[in-house]
Design a protein around this motif. Structure first.
Motif, PDB file in Angstrom:
ATOM      1  N   THR A  21      32.091  14.637  83.763  1.00 27.13           N
ATOM      2  CA  THR A  21      32.629  15.209  82.532  1.00 27.13           C
ATOM      3  C   THR A  21      32.660  16.729  82.600  1.00 27.13           C
ATOM      4  OG1 THR A  21      31.710  13.329  81.314  1.00 27.13           O
ATOM      5  CG2 THR A  21      32.370  15.244  80.030  1.00 27.13           C
ATOM      6  N   THR A  89      35.726  21.086  72.589  1.00 21.51           N
ATOM      7  CA  THR A  89      36.809  20.185  72.984  1.00 21.51           C
ATOM      8  C   THR A  89      37.602  19.715  71.767  1.00 21.51           C
ATOM      9  OG1 THR A  89      35.535  19.426  74.906  1.00 21.51           O
ATOM     10  CG2 THR A  89      37.331  18.008  74.141  1.00 21.51           C
ATOM     11  N   LEU A 155      44.075  12.048  82.678  1.00 22.00           N
ATOM     12  CA  LEU A 155      44.484  12.904  81.571  1.00 22.00           C
ATOM     13  C   LEU A 155      46.006  13.023  81.510  1.00 22.00           C
ATOM     14  CD1 LEU A 155      41.904  15.846  81.817  1.00 22.00           C
ATOM     15  CD2 LEU A 155      41.945  14.013  80.123  1.00 22.00           C
ATOM     16  N   LEU A 158      47.464   9.899  80.055  1.00 22.97           N
ATOM     17  CA  LEU A 158      47.232   9.847  78.613  1.00 22.97           C
ATOM     18  C   LEU A 158      48.208  10.759  77.875  1.00 22.97           C
ATOM     19  CD1 LEU A 158      43.321   9.861  78.447  1.00 22.97           C
ATOM     20  CD2 LEU A 158      44.848   7.995  77.791  1.00 22.97           C
ATOM     21  N   GLU A 159      48.476  11.922  78.459  1.00 25.04           N
ATOM     22  CA  GLU A 159      49.437  12.834  77.844  1.00 25.04           C
ATOM     23  C   GLU A 159      50.831  12.209  77.799  1.00 25.04           C
ATOM     24  OE1 GLU A 159      52.671  15.408  77.521  1.00 25.04           O
ATOM     25  OE2 GLU A 159      52.119  14.557  79.467  1.00 25.04           O
ATOM     26  N   THR A 162      50.735   9.699  74.964  1.00 27.26           N
ATOM     27  CA  THR A 162      50.493  10.222  73.614  1.00 27.26           C
ATOM     28  C   THR A 162      50.954  11.683  73.527  1.00 27.26           C
ATOM     29  OG1 THR A 162      48.212  10.769  74.270  1.00 27.26           O
ATOM     30  CG2 THR A 162      48.571   8.641  73.209  1.00 27.26           C
ATOM     31  N   TRP A 166      45.851  14.598  72.361  1.00 29.08           N
ATOM     32  CA  TRP A 166      45.065  13.366  72.473  1.00 29.08           C
ATOM     33  C   TRP A 166      44.412  13.257  73.851  1.00 29.08           C
ATOM     34  CZ3 TRP A 166      43.196  10.614  68.756  1.00 29.08           C
ATOM     35  CH2 TRP A 166      43.858  10.533  67.527  1.00 29.08           C
ATOM     36  N   ALA A 167      45.113  13.726  74.873  1.00 30.50           N
ATOM     37  CA  ALA A 167      44.528  13.709  76.227  1.00 30.50           C
ATOM     38  C   ALA A 167      43.284  14.590  76.284  1.00 30.50           C
ATOM     39  CB  ALA A 167      45.564  14.178  77.257  1.00 30.50           C
ATOM     40  N   ALA A 169      41.419  15.408  73.698  1.00 32.55           N
ATOM     41  CA  ALA A 169      40.401  14.785  72.841  1.00 32.55           C
ATOM     42  C   ALA A 169      39.711  13.611  73.526  1.00 32.55           C
ATOM     43  CB  ALA A 169      41.036  14.327  71.529  1.00 32.55           C
ATOM     44  N   SER A 170      40.357  13.004  74.509  1.00 33.50           N
ATOM     45  CA  SER A 170      39.757  11.842  75.190  1.00 33.50           C
ATOM     46  C   SER A 170      38.456  12.203  75.904  1.00 33.50           C
ATOM     47  CB  SER A 170      40.753  11.259  76.199  1.00 33.50           C
ATOM     48  OG  SER A 170      40.960  12.152  77.291  1.00 33.50           O
ATOM     49  N   VAL A 173      34.957  11.012  74.519  1.00 33.10           N
ATOM     50  CA  VAL A 173      34.355   9.684  74.774  1.00 33.10           C
ATOM     51  C   VAL A 173      33.258   9.773  75.838  1.00 33.10           C
ATOM     52  CG1 VAL A 173      34.796   7.325  75.517  1.00 33.10           C
ATOM     53  CG2 VAL A 173      36.435   8.485  74.024  1.00 33.10           C
TER      54      VAL A 173
END
Length: 403
Positions: A21, A89, A155, A158-159, A162, A166-167, A169-170, A173
């Protein structure tokens, strides 16, 4: 993970996800700079300052707070740092202006300064057996390679599904999982502590007067410069120079990640045979030779991939593991401070690598970047040699950590 208890396995899992992370946080907005620039009506070069601001804040914070890392429980500092990263973030994903985005990345860099050094220091606390500790370090460093070559494509996907917000913000998690997982880390015996100011100054004096540690930190700074510059400008090398497609570029990164993962997990066994200093020297020499050879392979894609993915990344993993092991044992009584300063040196090296890489790219060519920046490698070798560390046999168990 044979030989580890269930609790130890959970510790390794939590720390590995933490390093994964952490690296992903560094490169969080890199794939989306063009989109960020368009949304805020700024240039891509201006958007690129988000990474610079993050690195500068993380480096300066780490420099100022390093002596505090051994005064408090590692897991408390780790959790607090990650919560600040999470706040930064979330603000990055919600930012409605570029100044707010800069502030959000600065906040994330502030939190990363606390969590970065704690991850590897916590590995030392959890594993007094040096063989287990070194294996754990290899696993943690392999997670950093996975973050760069697997996390970034995730990432990006995800982009595509969405949006870049949002990518970004992921990342919340895995951050939440690490904050919860840090509870399995062992507590440390802190002992009597002098006043904060006296303790702060004493720890800095101890590090600065310790020849071994000072030279190892210098070696880490140089290694980070050499390592970061080609990564930052990897698109210019593979897409610009070799004209590969973006899909081909992602496959090259995947292969590089696999070799880095393999090297990270093979390095601890090699350290047991020839010592961390020997591994650092051998890995650096291989990296240096492959980087120089790359300058002769700029017209041959297959040879270039072999040199970078098969040698530079593989040997680089050995270098990273060996140097981390050397730093872990250089001043065990203030290990948290040392590793926090090591993280600071790495951040400073990343910033310098980006600057020097840009200068080389602008003044020479993409093909010259890897061989020219590698000319700093002998300086890292000299620093490790001057540290007089790593060429001495080490015990299997650290009997007096002093933490």
């Amino acid at each position: 993970m044979g030989g580890y208890t269930r609790r130890e396995q959970l510790i390794i899992l939590a720390l590995s996800l933490g390093t994964f992370t952490g690296v992903l946080n560094v490169y969080l907005l890199t794939p989306f700079l063009k989109l960020v620039a368009a949304e805020f009506h700024i240039s891509q070069s201006a958007a690129g300052q988000l990474a610079t601001v993050y690195a500068l804040v993380a480096g300066m914070t780490g420099l100022l707070t390093a002596p505090l890392m051994d005064r408090y429980q590692r897991k408390v500092l780790l959790q607090l740092g990650l919560l600040v990263v999470a706040l930064g973030t979330a603000l990055s994903a919600l930012a409605w202006s570029f100044p707010l985005m800069l502030a959000a990345r600065s906040l994330a860099g502030f939190g990363a300064a606390f969590s970065g050094g704690c991850l590897f220091a916590a590995a030392s606390d959890a594993f007094p057996d040096l063989n287990k500790r070194n294996s754990c370090i290899g696993i943690l460093l392999s997670a950093t390679g996975i973050a760069a070559v697997v996390g970034i494509p995730i990432l990006t996907q995800l982009e595509a599904l969405t949006s870049w917000r949002w990518a970004a913000a992921s990342l919340l998690v895995p951050l939440a999982v690490v904050v919860a997982g840090a509870s399995v880390l062992p507590d440390r015996e802190l002992g009597a502590r002098p006043s904060l100011l006296a303790d702060y100054l004493a720890r800095y004096r101890l590090v600065l007067r310790h020849r071994e540690t000072s030279y190892l930190l210098l070696a880490n700074l140089i290694r980070s410069i050499v390592w970061t510059a080609p990564l930052v400008y990897s698109v210019a090398i593979w897409v610009g120079l070799f004209h590969v497609s973006l899909r081909g570029y992602s496959w090259i990164f995947l292969v590089a990640g696999v070799t880095y993962f393999a090297g990270s997990n093979l390095a601890p066994a090699t350290v047991r045979r020839i010592g961390p200093g020997g591994v650092f020297v051998a890995g650096s020499v291989i990296q240096f030779a492959a980087a120089l050879a790359f300058g002769l392979a700029t017209s041959n894609l297959a040879a270039a991939i072999l040199l970078v993915c098969g040698l530079i990344f593989f040997a680089g993993a050995f270098v990273s593991v060996a140097l981390n092991i050397l730093l872990q044992s250089s001043l065990p009584e203030i290990r948290g401070a040392v590793l926090s300063l090591s993280n600071t040196a790495g951040q400073a090296g990343a910033a310098l690598g980006g600057i020097l890489g840009g200068v080389i790219l602008a003044s020479l060519s993409a093909g010259a970047l890897i061989p020219v920046i590698s000319l700093l490698t002998p300086l890292a070798l000299a620093a490790v040699w001057l540290s007089a560390r790593g060429f001495q046999p080490a015990p299997l168990v650290e009997t007096a950590a002093g933490d």
